[in-house]
Design a protein around this motif. Structure first.
Motif, short mmCIF file in Angstrom:
data_model
loop_
_atom_site.label_atom_id
_atom_site.label_comp_id
_atom_site.label_asym_id
_atom_site.label_seq_id
_atom_site.Cartn_x
_atom_site.Cartn_y
_atom_site.Cartn_z
N ASP A 238 0.84 -1.20 0.00
CA ASP A 238 0.00 0.00 0.00
C ASP A 238 0.87 1.25 0.00
O ASP A 238 2.10 1.17 -0.14
N GLY A 239 0.22 2.41 0.12
CA GLY A 239 0.94 3.67 0.19
C GLY A 239 1.59 4.05 -1.14
O GLY A 239 2.66 4.64 -1.16
N MET A 240 0.93 3.65 -2.27
CA MET A 240 1.53 3.95 -3.58
C MET A 240 0.63 4.87 -4.41
O MET A 240 0.79 4.99 -5.61
N GLY A 241 -0.37 5.48 -3.79
CA GLY A 241 -1.28 6.35 -4.53
C GLY A 241 -2.38 5.55 -5.20
O GLY A 241 -2.46 4.33 -5.04
N ARG A 242 -3.25 6.27 -5.93
CA ARG A 242 -4.43 5.60 -6.49
C ARG A 242 -4.27 5.24 -7.97
O ARG A 242 -5.16 4.62 -8.55
N GLY A 243 -3.16 5.63 -8.56
CA GLY A 243 -2.99 5.42 -9.99
C GLY A 243 -2.75 3.96 -10.37
O GLY A 243 -2.65 3.09 -9.51
#
Lengths: 357, 485, 240
Positions: B421-426
């Motif tokens: 996680d923690g990689m943005g929504r793209g």
């Protein structure tokens, strides 16, 4: 036994008591303690002669408090104790007999007092006599061939049932909780009495539940609880059986070993003590009068044991500080059986150096 | 304890000097800590004998009980102690801020901090609290109003000290052993004088030499127990002198001699700790301490009853769970805040560090239970640490505490983790959200959890305005009249 | 204060707890005043010699008793002041006096005898005027003596109008160790103590009297007048 008397020489011996026997069981692998105790060497005196600080006395305030509380529990035919036993053991009202075994017909000698105790306890066990509370009994135990007299506070007997050792201690039970080390010490001591009483009347007649009487909360009000000492009994029995092989230890010692505290100089005493191998661990500090001497010796020799059980276990197999650091140094040759620990230690050493850099 | 700790012990022994166990300070130090060095009468559960207390190293307040068996004098001592501690606690705890959150809550701007020499001092403070918090201030056996109030605060502070990482009431030997490693055993580290001898020996002495001085009969123990020889040779006579003459001077002098050396050591130790930079976790935990103090302050001011004698079964279980959570979170935060602490975990294989040697940024999978593909990049780290974590283990990195990852493969010196996680929504990981090749990074199974999140009052301490905590123990007449021996 | 106590008992029995509490507070206040008035300067010389103080305490107690208890009874029932230490050499002094002029005094403070060995029972004082069985200590005697003394103290309290709070406290302490005599809190109820102690006494008395009579007969048979009062130290008198 002549050998042990010869080691002690002309100096008066110091008798065992329940606490010293319990302490003996705390470190079964220590030859030094085993030999000195078997020879009845006065350990506090030995330490004073070597100019170590004597920290083994009890505070006069603690002694006084203990005496006052014990007197209170035993006052009026041990009325407090009887009340507590009635609750704890469901003792029927009829069983209220109290016998002070210190009264041995004006004969104060230990042999006579023990004989009297023996007789009354046997009578009681056989259902003759009316004693429920046996105050100030004097028991005897064979420790490495020596007769040791032991004085429990009280022995309680329930008709048709078993004997219970009663220990009266003046540390408080506050909100049903007591200081764990104090309870453990009391349990170890009481286990010695249980053991000695079992020798006298047989295993099945003595309960492994001892009755601990303490002041409740911050009052003087006595309260009682049972403490299971089975575990302490096992440890004690193991150590006592080991003690009977004291001859084996003696065979390994110099023939002319003497610890005559009156006759020898401090340097001679120190050399003689050093001739008996010790097994020092930090736990000794709270259990053995010799511990400060053994600690100094252990550190002088760089023993890892002196740094505590965790270090000893972590560096299993390595004996000394110097050896451990050599093993931890890259490039140093190591024995095959230390290859694994060497690898781990070298990694740890690198981690540490990196992190503090 | 870890192999690293054992190794450092051995090394300290050889050096003859304590070595650091931490690079930052994992405890908050108040601007004006209240140092409290209590002594108790041997053989008694809670009979105070004397104390040295205060916030100014040069001007300690000496309190003595010239006849410790006298009940009135004991309560006088507690009243005097209250006169020192309560204004300190009141002044600090009455300055409160409101923290905006979903449920706004109060927090003190600062909190009291009581520093005692050893865990025995904390225990004794708890006993003093227990023996005084139910006392009545009217009727028979009336005591000074400061006595029960002091009892309640001492009880509160001693209870808080059981929570790992709380800085409200702390034992100096615990603080020192958390930051330094000596070349002596844990048993000996419990002696403040010996411990400090290893850490900060006087000029010209080695650690073991300085520690040996602690065994000298002239070095008084740090309490609360006194030396039996002192009792026999000095104290007994001084108390007798008081009994005969009514003058407390001798007792005061005797106890001053026992307390002052420890008092000075306490401040020496505070100086050593103050020289270390405070860790972020310690600051966060102190914020939580301040919330607890505000809650207790409000409870007292709102007419709440003193703490019960025993927890109910439910309360005890909850408390145990909170203690465990606090312990876990404290350990993890300490490691996240301090590479030297983390090194202990790396030595034991529950953490590892190394350089990133490969990254697969484009990897996309359908997670279990999911419907569509999401980015789940893989990062491979080369490490020389003896990793003992298994495949599938959730891990975190101190440099990216909010991002979780999962170990996907372990080979010789190579560990691959999947970033979760923690990689943005793209559809691709956001720039910089995945560690790049060449980065040196550390991963561990430790999870600081709660302490990283906003400090909210724990559920059990819900303010009474919101239903309040479970019903309290109600003291009875018997509690107030409980006689003292 | 007697009236207050009665009122408290009635209030408690009737379940009027608030009233009982208020009364108890008044009683405590009264006790304090009483204490303050009764308290005498410590320097005042005793008006009664120690042996007479002990005699009157033992007469009230009616059974062989330890020094601590004698001192407590003397203090709370007679306002006397003795130290335990004053009693330590008493028995020896009395024995000396008896030996030099047997029977010259109307009473002697003497020993209680253990039933088995007829040796002086440790720490207990008795009166020479008591019948021999009363001075014998068998296994059940410490208990029956304790109960007897409690009954006698309670009876004494009931006879008196004005009693020191110390006396009630002392009775309360004893009552705590007698099943059904009191809960240990608040002032003791003498009537309850008498009933409860009497009930337990009934259980032990027969066996205890049997032991005592048997030992007393043995003592009369084998001991001279001095030993009969002060005990035998000779081991050969032990019974089979």
């Amino acid at each position: 036994m002549n050998r042990l008397d010869a080691i002690r020489g002309g100096t008066p011996g110091q008798d065992h008591n329940a606490r010293s026997i319990a302490a003996l069981a705390a470190n079964p692998a220590c030859d030094r303690r085993a030999v000195l105790d078997a020879a009845a060497i006065d350990k506090p005196r030995l330490m004073r002669r070597l100019r170590f600080d004597d920290r083994w006395g009890q505070s006069p305030f603690a002694i006084q408090r203990n005496q006052q509380f014990t007197d209170l529990v035993k006052a009026n035919g041990a009325a407090h104790l009887l009340r507590l036993l009635r609750t704890l053991l469901d003792l029927p009202i009829e069983e209220a007999g109290y016998v002070n075994l210190e009264d041995a017909g004006g004969n104060e000698g230990q042999v006579a007092r023990h004989g009297h105790t023996r007789r009354v306890i046997r009578q009681t066990a056989e259902g003759r006599g009316r004693a429920t509370i046996l105050d100030r009994p004097l028991l005897r135990l064979d420790v490495a061939g020596a007769q040791v007299y032991l004085e429990p506070d009280v022995i309680a007997f329930q008709l048709g049932g078993v004997f219970h050792i009663v220990a009266i201690k003046s540390f408080a039970i506050v909100d049903d909780q007591a200081d764990t080390p104090k309870v453990s010490a009391a349990a170890r001591e009481a286990a010695v009495y249980v053991h000695a009483l079992r020798e006298l009347v047989g295993r099945d007649l003595v309960s492994h539940d001892v009755i601990l009487v303490c002041p409740r909360d911050f009052t003087n009000e006595p309260t009682a609880t049972t403490v299971d000492v089975r575990h302490q009994l096992v440890t004690l029995a193991r150590q006592l059986s080991r003690l009977t092989r004291i001859d084996t230890i003696l065979d390994r010692l110099p023939e002319n070993l003497s610890l005559d505290l009156d006759a020898l100089s401090p340097a001679q005493i120190e050399a003689a003590v050093a001739a008996v191998p010790a097994r020092y661990a930090p736990q000794c500090l709270s259990a053995c009068e010799l511990s400060h001497l053994c600690r100094r010796e252990a550190h002088d020799l760089g023993h890892l044991d002196a740094l505590g059980r965790v270090v000893r276990d972590d560096l299993g197999g390595i004996e000394s500080v110097r050896a451990a650091l050599r093993v931890a140094t890259p490039g140093e040759p190591v024995a095959d059986d230390q290859a694994e620990i060497a690898e781990r230690l070298r990694h740890v050493a690198r981690l540490y150096d990196e992190a503090v850099a | 304890m870890s192999l690293l700790h054992s190794y450092v012990k051995v090394k300290a022994r050889e050096r003859g000097r304590a070595l650091p166990r931490a690079t930052v300070r994992h405890v908050h130090l108040a601007e004006a800590p209240m140092v409290f060095v209590p002594l108790r009468l041997a053989g008694e559960a809670a009979a105070p004998l004397g104390a040295m207390v205060g916030t100014d190293p040069r001007r300690p307040t000496l309190l003595v009980v010239p006849q410790p068996r006298n009940r009135d004098l004991r309560f006088q001592f507690l009243a005097d102690l209250g006169a020192v501690l309560l204004p300190y606690i009141d002044r600090i705890s009455r300055q409160v801020e409101t923290v905006e959150a979903k449920t706004p809550f109060e927090r003190c701007l600062d909190a009291p901090q009581i520093v005692v020499p050893s865990p025995g001092g904390v225990e004794f403070a708890a006993k003093l609290g227990r023996s005084s918090r139910f006392r009545r201030t009217t009727g028979p056996y009336a005591v000074d109003p400061a006595v029960p109030m002091l009892g309640r605060w001492l009880t509160f502070l001693a209870e808080q000290s059981e929570f790992a990482g709380s800085s409200l009431m702390v034992a100096m030997t615990d603080l020192l052993t958390a930051h330094w490693v000596t070349g002596q055993s844990a048993v000996e580290d419990a002696d403040l004088a010996a411990l400090l001898g290893w850490i900060d020996p006087p000029e010209g002495l080695t650690g073991p030499e300085a520690a040996a001085l602690a065994d000298d009969p002239l070095t008084p123990p740090a309490g609360p127990d006194t030396h039996p020889e002192f009792d026999r040779q000095e104290l007994q006579k001084a108390i007798e002198h008081y009994d005969v003459t009514g003058s407390a001077t001798q007792v005061e002098e005797a106890l001053h001699g026992q307390l002052r050396p420890t008092w000075d050591r306490m401040w020496q130790a505070i100086g050593l700790l103050a020289a270390l930079k405070e860790s972020p976790g310690a600051t966060t935990r102190w914020e939580r301490d301040r919330v607890h103090v505000a809650l207790h302050r409000a409870w007292i001011d709102g007419g709440g009853l003193p703490q019960g004698k025993r927890d109910s079964a439910v309360a005890a279980a909850k408390r145990l769970a909170r203690l465990e959570a606090a312990q876990q979170s404290f350990e993890a935060t300490r490691a996240f805040d301090d590479p030297l602490v983390m090194a202990e975990y790396r030595a034991d294989g529950v953490a590892f560090a190394g350089e990133v040697v490969a990254v697969d940024l484009t990897r996309r999978i359908v997670p279990p239970g999911g419907k569509r593909e999401v980015p789940r990049p893989l990062v491979t780290i080369e490490t020389s640490d003896p990793v003992r974590l298994a495949k599938g283990k959730k891990v975190r990195s101190p440099s990216r505490p909010r991002q979780s990852a999962t170990i996907t493969s372990l080979a010789d010196r190579m560990v691959t983790v999947q970033i979760d996680d923690g990689m943005g929504r793209g559809s691709q990981p956001a720039e910089g959200s995945v560690p790049g090749v060449g980065t040196v990074i550390c991963y561990t199974e430790l999870d600081p959890g709660e302490s990283r999140r906003a400090p909210l009052p724990p559920r059990e301490e819900t303010p009474w305005t919101h239903g309040g905590p479970p019903p309290d123990y109600v003291p009875t007449d018997d509690d107030a009249a409980e006689p003292w021996s | 204060m007697g009236k207050l106590r009665k009122a408290i008992r009635q209030a408690t029995a009737a379940g009027r707890h608030a009233e009982a509490r208020a009364l108890r507070a008044r009683l405590r206040e009264a006790e304090r005043q009483w204490d303050a008035e009764v308290e005498q300067p410590a320097t005042q010389p005793p008006l009664v010699p120690v042996r007479e103080q002990v005699h009157r305490a033992l007469t009230l107690l009616g059974a062989p008793t330890a020094a601590r208890m004698i001192v407590a009874v003397d203090e709370s029932f007679f306002g006397g002041q003795m130290a335990n230490t004053q009693l330590t050499s008493l028995r020896r002094d009395e024995e000396k006096s008896y030996r030099s002029a047997p029977g010259a005094r109307p009473y002697y403070l003497c020993a209680a005898l253990t039933s088995e060995l007829l040796s002086p029972a440790r720490g207990l004082l008795a009166l020479s005027t008591w019948a021999l069985p009363q001075r014998i200590i068998g296994p059940l005697s410490p208990r029956t003596d304790f109960l007897t003394s409690a009954v006698r103290l309670a009876e004494h309290l009931m006879r008196l109008d004005d009693v020191s709070p110390g006396a009630f406290r002392l009775l309360g302490q004893l009552a705590q160790n007698i099943p059904g005599a009191g809960d240990g809190f608040g002032p003791a109820d003498p009537a309850k103590v008498i009933a409860a102690a009497g009930a337990e006494l009934a259980v032990h008395q027969e066996r205890d009297q049997m032991d005592r009579r048997e030992a007393a007969a043995r003592a009369t048979d084998r001991l001279g007048p001095v030993e009969r009062l002060f005990g035998s130290g000779i081991r050969t008198v032990r019974s089979a």
